[in-house]
Scaffold this active site. Structure first.
Site, PDB file in Angstrom:
ATOM      1  N   GLN A  25       0.828  -1.206   0.000  1.00 31.07           N
ATOM      2  CA  GLN A  25       0.000   0.000   0.000  1.00 31.07           C
ATOM      3  C   GLN A  25       0.867   1.263   0.000  1.00 31.07           C
ATOM      4  O   GLN A  25       0.350   2.361  -0.159  1.00 31.07           O
ATOM      5  CB  GLN A  25      -0.955  -0.005   1.210  1.00 31.07           C
ATOM      6  CG  GLN A  25      -2.106  -0.995   1.049  1.00 31.07           C
ATOM      7  CD  GLN A  25      -3.120  -0.978   2.175  1.00 31.07           C
ATOM      8  OE1 GLN A  25      -3.392  -2.016   2.756  1.00 31.07           O
ATOM      9  NE2 GLN A  25      -3.708   0.156   2.496  1.00 31.07           N
ATOM     10  N   ARG A  79      -9.739  -0.137   7.029  1.00 30.17           N
ATOM     11  CA  ARG A  79     -10.675   0.771   6.386  1.00 30.17           C
ATOM     12  C   ARG A  79     -11.011   1.959   7.284  1.00 30.17           C
ATOM     13  O   ARG A  79     -12.170   2.291   7.502  1.00 30.17           O
ATOM     14  CB  ARG A  79     -11.948   0.055   5.969  1.00 30.17           C
ATOM     15  CG  ARG A  79     -12.599   0.831   4.831  1.00 30.17           C
ATOM     16  CD  ARG A  79     -13.654   0.057   4.112  1.00 30.17           C
ATOM     17  NE  ARG A  79     -14.132   0.866   3.017  1.00 30.17           N
ATOM     18  CZ  ARG A  79     -14.595   0.374   1.884  1.00 30.17           C
ATOM     19  NH1 ARG A  79     -14.637  -0.913   1.683  1.00 30.17           N
ATOM     20  NH2 ARG A  79     -15.030   1.168   0.942  1.00 30.17           N
ATOM     21  N   CYS A  80      -9.976   2.551   7.842  1.00 26.48           N
ATOM     22  CA  CYS A  80     -10.197   3.773   8.603  1.00 26.48           C
ATOM     23  C   CYS A  80      -8.866   4.460   8.740  1.00 26.48           C
ATOM     24  O   CYS A  80      -7.832   3.880   8.469  1.00 26.48           O
ATOM     25  CB  CYS A  80     -10.771   3.482   9.985  1.00 26.48           C
ATOM     26  SG  CYS A  80      -9.621   2.671  11.097  1.00 26.48           S
ATOM     27  N   GLU A 108     -13.302   5.531   3.885  1.00 27.18           N
ATOM     28  CA  GLU A 108     -13.309   4.868   5.179  1.00 27.18           C
ATOM     29  C   GLU A 108     -14.457   5.307   6.072  1.00 27.18           C
ATOM     30  O   GLU A 108     -14.761   4.652   7.062  1.00 27.18           O
ATOM     31  CB  GLU A 108     -11.949   5.107   5.828  1.00 27.18           C
ATOM     32  CG  GLU A 108     -10.853   4.641   4.862  1.00 27.18           C
ATOM     33  CD  GLU A 108      -9.450   4.866   5.332  1.00 27.18           C
ATOM     34  OE1 GLU A 108      -9.238   5.875   6.017  1.00 27.18           O
ATOM     35  OE2 GLU A 108      -8.582   4.049   5.023  1.00 27.18           O
TER      36      GLU A 108
END
Ligand SMILES: Cc1cc2nc3c(=O)[nH]c(=O)nc-3n(C[C@H](O)[C@H](O)[C@H](O)COP(=O)(O)OP(=O)(O)OC[C@H]3O[C@@H](n4cnc5c(N)ncnc54)[C@H](O)[C@@H]3O)c2cc1C
Lengths: 284, 806
Positions: free
Chosen positions: B237, B384-385, B760
């Site tokens: 990522q 996802r945050c 997110e």
């Protein structure tokens, strides 16, 4: 997640398969849809050096219904069970239960024979077959014999089938009356937290015949003899149903796992059995 | 040039710029199975490596015998810590300032830990080799409960740092203690709480779960011994950061390392970390001289690469009798597993947990976080945050509910009473953040109206009466959530990872015929960057989005950036894209002025061209300007049309939203059925509404999973008991409810195009909405708090404890 090396055989007759089984003994295993066997092989939890694929054996396929007897070849897939209109008409219980198994991908490959032969207490078909009082036809080097589904299961993954035997077909009489298969699961593709198959025949307000079996609530399917006794010959009023439900819950012996603790499973078993009885009664 | 100029609207539509629901350009290849993922990479002579993993959560490794494995046909090498030690690669730095074993060095600290790396012709031979490696273990006592880690007699997990009193984030009070992080004013908060009219106190647990991307982690390393260049394709990522780290720990010069992130099949934070598999594939390629691939299977992924959450948040919230919040106190016990491998900016060992005052004007607050070692896998990534923002949002949205119960007040009203008001922005929070913008009351009102909140409460009350009369066994839960995120890390002055500032970048080249390529320091994992960043540029430079190629993920070609996670791509790289576009436009203006023989200032920008002010028939389109930049000698202007921008954001962005979930809860079976999910998001300027909606749907589905059943569970021996997708809950279409989405638009005042990031938000806001719905169903029966996940048996247990089965 890679299986060990194995030899692959694909006989085209039952005798061919049996002779391979006899030849390789404990090292050999038949494979049907592979949806229970392959995961185990991938984790190398079993030692299998000869895999005997039953897919090419025509004698193991097909559904026939005649003279009130249903006979289903072991290699019939769950998808085919669902697709058969004739079966749906005569024994709608099969479709109702099959649709609650896994997901379409699994059902395209998973077979009735594999499901009942596996001896996995989580599988739905063994309980279903006990509900239907089905008989399993086993073929081995010494010939053919029949074992009742209600007698077949000894413990988790232990059954009455000998290593060199193949389960060739399953038969049962077309049931009368109402039916239901109820299952609680966490999600699509999941085995049962608790499931129950019920058949009930009512005549003049009195229960004439009944059958109840549970799935994944013990290390084998549970045929609820006591509950059946409570129902048969009686008016199916609330106290009687409650008594039968209690008898079923008492017959269950679930173990705690990620689906929940024992007290939860027993409670849900009661709810599921009650739903199944209620639904079956409504259809009787 | 006297052709008639198409109307402005028409030209804007043709660009497919900001605000266009342009279809995702990525989908053509993904939906046809033509993506190019790490496992699709096949190089000539490539070998395959895989791990011997520890079956134990805590054990001493007495010996490793590789002889039999080396004799397995097809096996080339078996690498152990002893082989890595001379290279100083048996341990590696983590993103959180700790160190982590690459391969077991004397002991193992979690189930699934990497013990040896077997390199073979293919996966099959590698697995045969793995089974032949003989490892002798001596089991040690296990810590799975972080509250037991500091008890007397607790085993010391990290013998390597047992005597170190000082960690990367300050003093350590016990060998199993990692850090204590504080934010806010302890004394003020404690005295406000001591003197308050009303105080609600509760332990809020956010359980351990896992991002579980569809594609697992993996890499292909290829060391070219002729030119000394190392190329690594991997599920990264943050490819640039990986290159720098790889260079620092391997000693290979950075220009000789090329990191490529090809298509990535979902990351959700799982692919931020640096994993032993990456290191081992590199070492194996150096050792064998052949390219080496490593790919996790699902069980490896769930068991060993980064988990998320596992925060025990003890909270106190105080208020006046009429419900004005006066103070918030939180002490978090953070289970980090065996190594502190959290992916957080260096100065924030608990991420942005100090956004836990949420959407509320809370004058005084104090937060402490204790990081603790246990015998579980390392990780603690932002699933996802943004860093620990979901934990923070869940904490405050639960505490608001708990306080409302204590006050006997409707929790929607309590929120309204305490929201930061529109005119208070930019708002200084008690824990040190400057919220850039917001209009919470408007969003909230819109949400309550959309679901007809008053009527829902009536229906709920009627249902409860019917329940008491024995007419139903189902209750209704109304789950409210108003979240504020903090995303877009971040300003270099306080955000870095391993010393690398968290800016991002974009480089644009306009081709002579007026199409373009833009390269960014980020990397899409499904977010649709190639679609949306082209839209930002289209609006900035007047070239249709279709004519702009987006490229990311190759460190040899892309400008340096810190990658994609924490909703930072749009806030940071998106800003860089706009700024680079503006540089292009500035140069284009000079060229246009020369071509039109006017002064720069006599021109104005009009969608896709520069027009002479007051003479609309005199213009140069961007296409014409591009060609001129390559074909004409323009005095004082360099040929070509290129620009690069490195953007250091002045602040974070603060997206927010109002989510409501309506749920039916069966008290007997513990099953739940979601009736309605309403999600209103405010992510500032909306680049592509369709992509926003897709992101919201996806994020809500992950939130649903987490709240309702997804769990990385361990037994008391430290065995992972949810290690396959049979038990680790990933919703299918069947379990996924319908979503109703809406928006308000409050642009970020400091972002060049006002965008805030959205990927997110739905996870951050969704988890409390779903969880609050379950709690709400049982509220009138006396429930204040019950830990997630709310799977069947746990919901059943709530009902059971409340006596609803008697
Ligand atoms: C994700 C998933 C979810 C599932 N969910 C459910 C569910 O909810 N309910 C459910 O009931 N099942 C479920 N299953 C199991 C599925 O129905 C299997 O397909 C079935 O249990 C086994 O059938 P099979 O044909 O795949 O057998 P195989 O896996 O091929 O074989 C299973 C075992 O039976 C033996 N065997 C197979 N056929 C014969 C035969 N004719 N004679 C003797 N021995 C034989 C094999 O040697 C093997 O030991 C699920 C499976 C998966 C992968």
């Amino acid at each position: 997640m890679i299986p060990d090396n194995f030899e692959y055989h694909k006989p085209n007759s039952i005798t061919g398969a049996i002779s391979l089984l006899s030849e390789w003994g404990d090292d050999a295993r038949v494979i049907a849809g592979g949806h229970s066997l392959i995961p185990v092989m991938k984790q190398r939890l079993t030692d299998i050096s000869h895999l005997i694929d039953l897919k090419d054996i025509e004698e193991l396929k097909g559904i026939s219904i005649s003279n009130g007897i249903v006979k289903i070849g072991a290699m019939t897939t769950q998808h085919e069970l669902i697709q058969s209109e004739e079966l749906a008409k005569t024994v709608p219980l099969i479709r109702e239960a099959s649709l609650q198994i896994a997901d379409p991908q699994v059902r395209y490959l998973g077979t009735l024979g594999g499901n009942v032969a596996n001896g996995d207490p989580a599988n739905d078909m063994p309980g279903l077959m006990q509900t239907l009082n089905a008989s399993y036809e086993l073929k081995g080097p010494d010939g053919t014999r029949n074992v009742d589904a209600r007698e077949f299961y000894e413990a988790a993954y232990f059954t009455a089938r000998e290593d060199e035997e193949i389960l060739s077909s399953i038969s049962f009489a077309v049931p009368n009356g109402g039916y239901a298969y109820e299952k609680q699961k966490r999600k699509i593709g999941d085995y049962a937290t608790a499931a129950a198959g019920v058949l009930i025949e009512v005549e003049n307000n009195i229960c004439k015949t009944a059958s109840i079996a549970l799935t994944n609530l013990s290390d084998t399917p549970v045929f609820c003899q006591n509950a059946v006794k409570i129902l048969i010959g009686n008016k199916l009023d609330e106290p009687t149903i409650q008594e039968a439900v209690t008898a079923c819950v008492d017959a269950s012996e679930p173990v705690a796992d990620v689906r929940g603790p024992v007290e939860f499973k027993k409670y849900v078993a009661g709810i599921i059995v009650r739903k199944a009885i209620t639904n079956a009664l409504a259809r009787a | 040039m006297n052709e008639t100029i198409p109307p402005k609207e028409e030209r804007m539509t043709a660009l497919n710029g900001l605000g266009s629901s342009r279809k995702r350009v990525e989908d053509a290849r993904f939906t046809q199975g033509k993506g190019n993922y790490v496992d699709d990479i096949k190089l000539s002579g490539m070998l395959f490596g895989d791990f011997v993993r520890s079956p134990y959560a805590h054990a001493r490794v007495k010996s490793i015998n590789t002889e039999a494995a080396l004799a397995v046909p097809g096996v080339h090498a078996v690498i152990t810590a002893a082989d890595l030690e001379p290279l100083k690669l048996h341990w590696m730095p983590t993103l959180a300032g700790d160190v982590q074993m690459v391969l077991a060095d004397g002991k193992v600290l979690f189930q699934g830990q990497e013990v040896a790396f077997v390199v073979a012709d293919n996966r099959y031979a590698a697995d045969d080799g793995i089974k032949a490696v003989e490892v002798e273990y001596e089991e040690l006592p296990v810590i799975v409960d972080p509250f037991k880690a500091e008890l007397e007699g607790a085993p010391v997990l990290r013998e390597d740092i047992a005597d170190k009193k000082e960690g990367a984030h300050g003093p350590r009070r016990h060998p199993n203690h990692i850090f204590t992080w504080e934010s806010g004013d302890r004394d003020a908060t404690e005295s406000v709480i001591a003197e308050a009219d009303v105080v609600a106190e509760e332990m809020i647990y956010y359980h351990r779960t896992h991002p579980c991307p569809l594609e697992t982690c993996g890499s292909v390393a290829s060391m070219d011994k002729v030119n000394g260049k190392l190329t690594v394709w991997g599920t990264f990522q943050a490819p640039h950061a990986v290159r720098t780290v790889a260079s620092l720990i391997s000693g290979i010069a950075e220009h000789n390392i090329r990191i490529i992130s090809p298509d990535i099949g979902g990351g959700f934070g799982n692919k931020v970390g640096v994993y032993p598999g990456y290191i081992c594939s590199i070492v194996a390629s150096i050792v064998t001289g052949a390219p080496v691939k490593w790919i996790e299977d699902r069980m490896d992924n769930l068991m060993a690469t980064a988990f998320a959450r596992d925060y025990w948040m003890q909270g106190k919230i105080s208020a006046t009798k009429d419900g004005k919040i006066t103070g918030l106190w939180c002490h978090t016990t953070a289970d980090h597993g065996a190594f502190d491998a959290c992916a957080d900016p260096t100065k924030f060992p608990a991420g942005f947990m100090n956004i836990c005052t949420g959407s509320y004007d809370i004058p005084t607050a104090f937060l402490t976080v204790d990081g603790i070692y246990t015998n579980k896998a390392p990780g603690g990534v932002a699933y996802r945050c943004s860093f620990r923002v979901t934990e923070a949002a869940y904490f405050i949205e639960r505490m608001i509910e708990v306080l409302a119960i204590k006050l006997g007040m409707d929790s929607a009203e309590l929120r309204v009473k305490n929201f930061i008001r529109k005119e208070q922005f930019p708002y200084q929070s008690a824990l040190g953040w400057e919220y850039d913008s917001g209009d919470y009351h408007t969003a909230w009102e819109k949400a309550l109206t959309a679901v007809n909140y008053t009527k829902l409460r009536q229906e709920q009350a009627e249902r409860i009466e019917a329940f008491h009369r024995g007419e139903t066994r189902k209750l209704i839960g109304i789950g409210l959530s108003h979240f504020t995120e903090i995303v877009g890390a971040g300003p270099v002055k306080n955000c870095d990872i391993l010393g690398l500032g968290m800016f991002d970048s974009c480089e644009i080249r306009i081709h002579p015929t007026g199409s373009a390529i833009a390269r960014l320091g980020t990397i899409s994992q499904g977010q649709g960057h190639a679609t949306t960043f082209a839209q930002i540029l289209a609006s900035e430079i007047g070239i249709p989005a279709e004519d702009i190629t987006l490229e990311e993920g190759d460190t040899d070609t892309a400008p340096y950036g810190l990658g994609t996670y924490g909703s930072r791509s749009t806030p940071v790289a998106g800003a860089a894209t706009a700024m680079a576009g503006r540089k292009i436009r500035a140069k284009a203006q000079m060229i246009a002025a020369y071509l039109l023989e006017v002064h720069d200032n006599d021109l104005e920008w009009d969608v896709d061209r520069f027009v002479v002010k007051g003479a609309p028939e005199r213009f140069k389109t961007m296409k014409e300007i591009a060609f001129a930049s390559y074909s004409q000698a323009i005095p004082g202007v360099e040929p070509g049309l290129e620009a690069v921008s490195y953007y250091d954001p002045p602040n974070m962005t603060f997206p927010f939203g109002a989510y409501i979930c309506v749920m039916e809860v069966d008290v007997d079976t513990g099953t739940t059925e979601i009736r309605q999910v309403f999600a209103l998001d405010d992510c500032g300027t909306r680049i592509n509404p369709m992509i926003i909606e897709g992101q919201v749907h996806g994020g809500l589905t992950e939130a649903l999973a987490i709240a309702m059943g997804q769990e990385l569970a361990y037994d008391e021996l430290g065995n992972v008991i949810t290690g396959t997708l049979m038990d680790f809950f990933i919703p299918t279409a069947w379990e996924t409810p319908n979503y109703q989405t809406d928006y308000t638009e409050t642009p970020s005042p400091h972002h060049p195009i006002g965008a805030k990031g959205v990927g997110e938000s739905p996870n951050v806001g969704g988890v409390p909405a779903f969880s609050n719905a379950v709690h709400d169903a049982f509220k009138s029966f006396g429930l204040t708090q019950s830990h997630m996940p709310h799977d069947h048996w746990r919901v059943w247990k709530i009902a059971d404890r409340l006596g609803l089965h008697d």
